[in-house]
Scaffold this active site. Structure first.
Site, PDB file in Angstrom:
ATOM      1  N   TYR A  93       0.826  -1.198   0.000  1.00 35.63           N
ATOM      2  CA  TYR A  93       0.000   0.000   0.000  1.00 35.63           C
ATOM      3  C   TYR A  93       0.862   1.251   0.000  1.00 35.63           C
ATOM      4  O   TYR A  93       2.091   1.178   0.078  1.00 35.63           O
ATOM      5  CB  TYR A  93      -0.969  -0.011   1.189  1.00 35.63           C
ATOM      6  CG  TYR A  93      -0.362   0.226   2.547  1.00 35.63           C
ATOM      7  CD1 TYR A  93       0.496  -0.689   3.131  1.00 35.63           C
ATOM      8  CD2 TYR A  93      -0.691   1.372   3.270  1.00 35.63           C
ATOM      9  CE1 TYR A  93       1.027  -0.467   4.391  1.00 35.63           C
ATOM     10  CE2 TYR A  93      -0.158   1.603   4.536  1.00 35.63           C
ATOM     11  CZ  TYR A  93       0.701   0.677   5.085  1.00 35.63           C
ATOM     12  OH  TYR A  93       1.239   0.892   6.329  1.00 35.63           O
ATOM     13  N   ASP A  95       1.964   4.266   1.888  1.00 36.92           N
ATOM     14  CA  ASP A  95       2.023   4.815   3.241  1.00 36.92           C
ATOM     15  C   ASP A  95       2.721   6.177   3.167  1.00 36.92           C
ATOM     16  O   ASP A  95       3.941   6.270   3.146  1.00 36.92           O
ATOM     17  CB  ASP A  95       2.789   3.875   4.173  1.00 36.92           C
ATOM     18  CG  ASP A  95       2.611   4.267   5.640  1.00 36.92           C
ATOM     19  OD1 ASP A  95       1.916   5.276   5.910  1.00 36.92           O
ATOM     20  OD2 ASP A  95       3.155   3.562   6.513  1.00 36.92           O
ATOM     21  N   GLU A 100       4.697   0.701   0.499  1.00 37.27           N
ATOM     22  CA  GLU A 100       5.124  -0.132   1.639  1.00 37.27           C
ATOM     23  C   GLU A 100       4.748  -1.573   1.384  1.00 37.27           C
ATOM     24  O   GLU A 100       3.597  -1.885   1.088  1.00 37.27           O
ATOM     25  CB  GLU A 100       4.488   0.350   2.945  1.00 37.27           C
ATOM     26  CG  GLU A 100       4.826  -0.588   4.117  1.00 37.27           C
ATOM     27  CD  GLU A 100       4.474  -0.030   5.480  1.00 37.27           C
ATOM     28  OE1 GLU A 100       4.550   1.203   5.644  1.00 37.27           O
ATOM     29  OE2 GLU A 100       4.132  -0.818   6.371  1.00 37.27           O
ATOM     30  N   THR A 103       5.543  -7.917   4.815  1.00 32.22           N
ATOM     31  CA  THR A 103       5.544  -9.373   4.623  1.00 32.22           C
ATOM     32  C   THR A 103       4.327  -9.965   5.325  1.00 32.22           C
ATOM     33  O   THR A 103       3.806  -9.382   6.281  1.00 32.22           O
ATOM     34  CB  THR A 103       6.796 -10.028   5.225  1.00 32.22           C
ATOM     35  OG1 THR A 103       6.728  -9.935   6.658  1.00 32.22           O
ATOM     36  CG2 THR A 103       8.071  -9.401   4.692  1.00 32.22           C
ATOM     37  N   HIS A 156      10.116  -1.498   9.616  1.00 30.01           N
ATOM     38  CA  HIS A 156       9.665  -1.888  10.942  1.00 30.01           C
ATOM     39  C   HIS A 156       9.636  -3.405  11.082  1.00 30.01           C
ATOM     40  O   HIS A 156       9.402  -4.117  10.110  1.00 30.01           O
ATOM     41  CB  HIS A 156       8.269  -1.328  11.218  1.00 30.01           C
ATOM     42  CG  HIS A 156       8.216   0.178  11.198  1.00 30.01           C
ATOM     43  ND1 HIS A 156       7.045   0.885  11.230  1.00 30.01           N
ATOM     44  CD2 HIS A 156       9.199   1.105  11.133  1.00 30.01           C
ATOM     45  CE1 HIS A 156       7.309   2.179  11.197  1.00 30.01           C
ATOM     46  NE2 HIS A 156       8.610   2.333  11.132  1.00 30.01           N
ATOM     47  N   ARG A 243       2.178  -6.919  20.231  1.00 30.04           N
ATOM     48  CA  ARG A 243       3.096  -6.949  19.090  1.00 30.04           C
ATOM     49  C   ARG A 243       4.179  -5.920  19.369  1.00 30.04           C
ATOM     50  O   ARG A 243       3.904  -4.732  19.437  1.00 30.04           O
ATOM     51  CB  ARG A 243       2.346  -6.597  17.797  1.00 30.04           C
ATOM     52  CG  ARG A 243       3.231  -6.577  16.549  1.00 30.04           C
ATOM     53  CD  ARG A 243       2.402  -6.333  15.291  1.00 30.04           C
ATOM     54  NE  ARG A 243       1.678  -5.071  15.323  1.00 30.04           N
ATOM     55  CZ  ARG A 243       1.916  -4.030  14.534  1.00 30.04           C
ATOM     56  NH1 ARG A 243       2.867  -4.089  13.630  1.00 30.04           N
ATOM     57  NH2 ARG A 243       1.201  -2.922  14.633  1.00 30.04           N
TER      58      ARG A 243
END
Lengths: 532, 64
Positions: A93, A95, A100, A103, A156, A243
Site C-alpha cells: 500500500y 504509506d 510499503e 511481509t 519496521h 506486538r
C-alpha cells in the site's frame, strides 16, 4: 510470529516530493493480480499506547507538512492508500508517499527473509509496469531509510510476544540492545543528518536511522521518533499478546544482517519473557548513545553507562555479548534456527571486535563502506563529496540492472541465506509455516473478487449467495499450516472455504479463541491498564 | 515529548586520514588496515554509471 514492513523510497523523473503521494498510489495500483482490496482501517489503532492510554494525535514532521497542500490529490484517503493484499498473504500500500510492502506473518527466519527479498522483486515489478504505462518515465525504488535531506522512512519489525511481559522489563531489556545492535544491523550511511553543524570527522556511519531518534519511548513514528515504540496494536488476541513494533532498524539487503537483526531480537524477547534482565548494560542516555555508536569513526563504539552502575563506558560489542551469553545459556538447542543465530551472532561479534571491515560480505554497512571507498579512490574524491551519497543511494536501488547491492549479489560477493527459488516462491505463495498467511493467501488467490474487507486479523468474504462469511485469524493462528492447506485445497467457493476452515477450528478446539484485536476501546483500556 | 538536546550534538576532532583505516596498529581499534574490496570490475563500472547528482535530487516525504 514475526514480520517486516518496508517503506520504499520512490524517485520519479521530473517529480518532486509534493508529487510522491500520487506517484506511490500509481505504483501500488500497478501490482499485478490477483489482489484483494478493501483494507479495513477501522481495526487499526496507531495512537494506542501499551502503557495504557491513547494519545489525541501523533506528531507530524513540520518540514514535511509543507507538502500536504501542494501535493494533495482529489482522491479519498482509502483510494490514496490503495491497499492491496497479495496471494502470498502480504500487504502492499501507499504509506504517506512510500510504497510499503509488509511481509505476511512468518514463523521462521528463513521464510521471513525470503519474503522480505520477495518484496524487492514485487515493488520492482510494479515500477516496471508503471513505467510501461507512463511512456517510459523512470521510476526508481530504493530499499533505504533516508533522503539525505532530513526525511526518514521506516523499516519496521513485528514480534508477537506474551502480553504479561511487563513494559518496564521490555524497556529496560531492549534499550541497550537496540542501541548496540546497529553494529551488525546497520545499513550504513554517507554523512550525518538532523545535526547542525555536522559533527567533524564523521563521514560515514553505521545506521541510516540513528540520526532520527530523539526520545526513549513513545507511540510516535513520524516525528520525535522513539527508540522503543509503544504502539499497542497486536493484530491478534490482545488478552494474550502484544506486538512489539520495532521502528529503529534499517532496511537490510544482506541476508545474514537480516537474520541477525530479527533473530537476535527474537531471542532477546524470549529471554525477557522468562523474566531474565541484562545486568551492567544500562546506559546513561540511550538517545545520545544510539548516535554515538552509529557515528563513531574509530569503530570502538564505546558509550557511557548509567551512573547507577558507577558510570564509565562500555563497548557495543560487550553489550551484545551480555545478551549473547544469556541466550546461549538459556536458549541453545531450542531449534536449528536458534542455533544458527547464536553461531552467527558470536562469529560476527568476534569479527567486529578484531576485523570489522572484513564483514563486507556479511553486513550492509561494511559492504557499502567498501563500495564507497572503492569509488572514492577510483574517482579521486574527498570524503564529503556529494557524489558519495549518490553511491550510497544506489546501493539501495532494487532494479537488478542498477542496484549496487544487487550487483554485488550477482557477482557472488555477499553471503546468501535463501535461494533465488525460495525468493521467487515467496513472491507468489504464502509462507508454508504460517497458517494465518496460508489462509489469507489462498483466499486472495482463489476468491479475491469476493473479499469484502480484510485486515491482519480478519477477512470478510461474500459467499456468493448474498451472505457474508468471516475468517478470524486468532482462531487460525495455532492450526497446523499443512493441514490447513490440505483442508482448503478442495474448496471451490468462499462458503466452502470458510466452512472447511471452521471444521478445522472445531476439531482443534480453536473455534472459541478470542480474536479481540483491541478493536474496541473498552477491551484496549482493560488490557492496557493491566500493564501499568 | 523530548526534543533534540544540545548534548546530542556530537563533535569530534577531524581525523587526518581515512577514519576507518588503522593508524599504525596502536590502540584497540580495527586490526585490519585495508577494506576488503569487491573483486569484480563490473561493480566499479556500475558505480561509474551512477549520476553523481542523484542524491541531491532525491527528496522524499517523511515516513514512519
Amino acid at each position: 510470529m514475526i514480520g517486516l514492513e518496508t517503506e520504499y523510497g520512490i524517485y520519479v523523473e521530473g517529480k518532486g516530493a509534493q508529487d510522491l503521494v500520487a506517484e506511490a498510489t500509481y505504483l501500488v495500483k500497478a501490482a499485478p493480480g490477483p489482489v484483494a482490496t478493501g483494507w479495513d482501517y477501522k481495526h487499526e489503532h496507531p495512537r494506542r499506547d501499551m502503557r495504557g492510554f491513547t494519545v489525541d494525535h501523533l506528531s507530524v514532521d513540520p518540514n514535511d507538512a509543507q507538502f500536504e497542500q501542494s501535493g494533495k490529490t482529489h482522491l479519498s484517503d482509502i483510494e490514496v492508500r490503495s491497499d492491496r493484499v497479495l496471494p502470498n498473504g502480504a500487504r502492499l500500500y501507499n504509506d504517506h508517499g512510500h510504497p510499503e510492502y509488509s511481509t505476511p506473518e512468518c514463523t521462521s527466519l528463513r521464510e521471513l527473509i525470503a519474503n522480505d527479498r520477495a518484496g524487492e522483486r514485487i515493488v520492482q515489478r510494479c515500477a516496471e509496469r508503471r513505467m510501461a504505462r507512463n511512456g517510459g518515465v523512470l521510476v526508481a525504488l530504493y530499499k533505504n531509510n533516508t533522503d539525505f535531506h532530513g526525511a526518514s522512512y521506516g523499516t519496521h519489525e513485528s514480534y508477537l510476544v506474551q502480553r504479561d511481559l511487563p513494559f518496564e522489563n521490555l524497556l529496560r531489556g531492549m534499550l541497550p540492545f537496540h542501541v548496540s545492535r546497529q553494529i551488525f544491523a546497520g545499513a550504513g550511511k554517507v554523512g550525518v543528518e538532523n545535526v547542525a553543524p555536522a559533527p567533524e570527522g564523521v563521514h560515514y556511519q553505521l545506521s541510516q536511522r540513528a540520526d532520527f531518534f530523539t526520545t526513549i519511548a513513545s507511540v510516535d513514528t513520524l516525528y520525535n521518533r522513539p527508540i522503543i515504540n509503544t504502539r499497542d496494536e497486536p493484530h491478534a488476541d490482545a488478552r494474550r499478546y502484544r506486538r512489539f513494533h520495532v521502528i529503529c532498524g534499517d532496511a537490510n539487503f544482506c541476508e545474514i544482517a537480516s537474520l541477525l537483526k530479527v533473530g537476535t531480537t527474537l531471542l532477546v524477547l524470549r529471554l525477557l519473557e522468562t523474566g531474565w534482565l541484562p545486568e551492567g548494560v544500562d546506559l546513561r542516555d540511550p538517545v545520545v548513545a544510539i548516535k554515538q555508536v552509529s557515528r563513531d569513526p574509530s569503530l570502538k563504539w564505546r558509550v557511557e553507562r548509567a551512573q547507577a552502575l558507577g558510570g564509565g563506558t562500555i563497548g557495543a560489542v560487550d553489550i551484545q555479548r551480555v545478551y549473547l551469553a544469556a541466550a546461549k545459556e538459556r536458549l541453545a538447542g531450542l531449534s536449528e534456527e536458534t542455533d544458527l543465530v547464536l553461531a552467527e551472532w558470536e562469529a560476527v561479534l568476534d569479527r567486529l571486535e578484531s576485523d570489522p571491515l572484513s564483514l563486507s560480505d556479511t553486513l550492509d554497512w561494511a559492504a557499502k563502506r567498501a563500495l564507497v571507498e572503492q569509488y572514492r579512490e577510483a574517482e579521486g574524491l574527498a570524503w564529503g563529496d556529494p557524489a558519495l551519497q549518490s553511491i550510497d543511494l544506489e546501493y539501495h536501488n532494487v532494479d537488478p540492472e542498477a542496484g549496487l547491492y544487487l550487483g554485488l549479489e550477482q557477482a557472488g560477493e555477499v553471503r546468501r541465506l535463501v535461494t533465488e527459488d525460495e525468493v521467487a516462491r515467496a513472491a507468489e505463495e504464502p509462507p508454508a509455516g504460517s497458517p494465518r498467511a496460508v489462509v489469507r493467501g489462498m483466499a486472495v488467490r482463489r476468491f479475491h473478487e469476493a473479499v469484502k474487507s480484510v485486515t491482519w486479523s480478519r477477512m470478510l468474504l461474500d459467499d456468493g449467495g448474498g451472505q457474508t462469511v468471516g475468517i478470524r485469524m486468532a482462531q487460525v493462528q495455532d492450526l497446523d499450516p499443512a493441514t490447513v492447506r490440505e483442508a482448503l485445497e478442495p474448496a471451490r467457493t468462499p462458503a466452502a472455504f470458510v466452512a472447511a476452515l471452521e471444521r478445522l477450528e472445531r476439531e482443534a478446539g480453536t473455534a472459541g479463541v478470542n480474536d479481540t484485536d483491541v478493536s474496541d476501546d473498552e477491551t484496549a483500556a482493560t488490557a492496557g491498564a493491566a500493564l501499568v | 515529548m523530548q526534543e533534540i538536546r544540545l548534548d546530542d550534538r556530537l563533535t569530534r576532532p577531524m581525523p587526518t586520514a581515512d577514519p576507518l583505516r588503522k593508524q599504525g596498529g596502536e590502540g584497540d581499534g580495527p586490526s585490519k588496515p585495508d577494506v576488503k574490496r569487491p573483486e569484480s570490475r563490473n561493480i566499479l563500472d556500475r558505480m561509474k554509471r551512477v549520476d553523481p547528482n542523484q542524491a541531491k535530487r532525491y527528496r522524499q516525504r517523511s515516513g514512519e
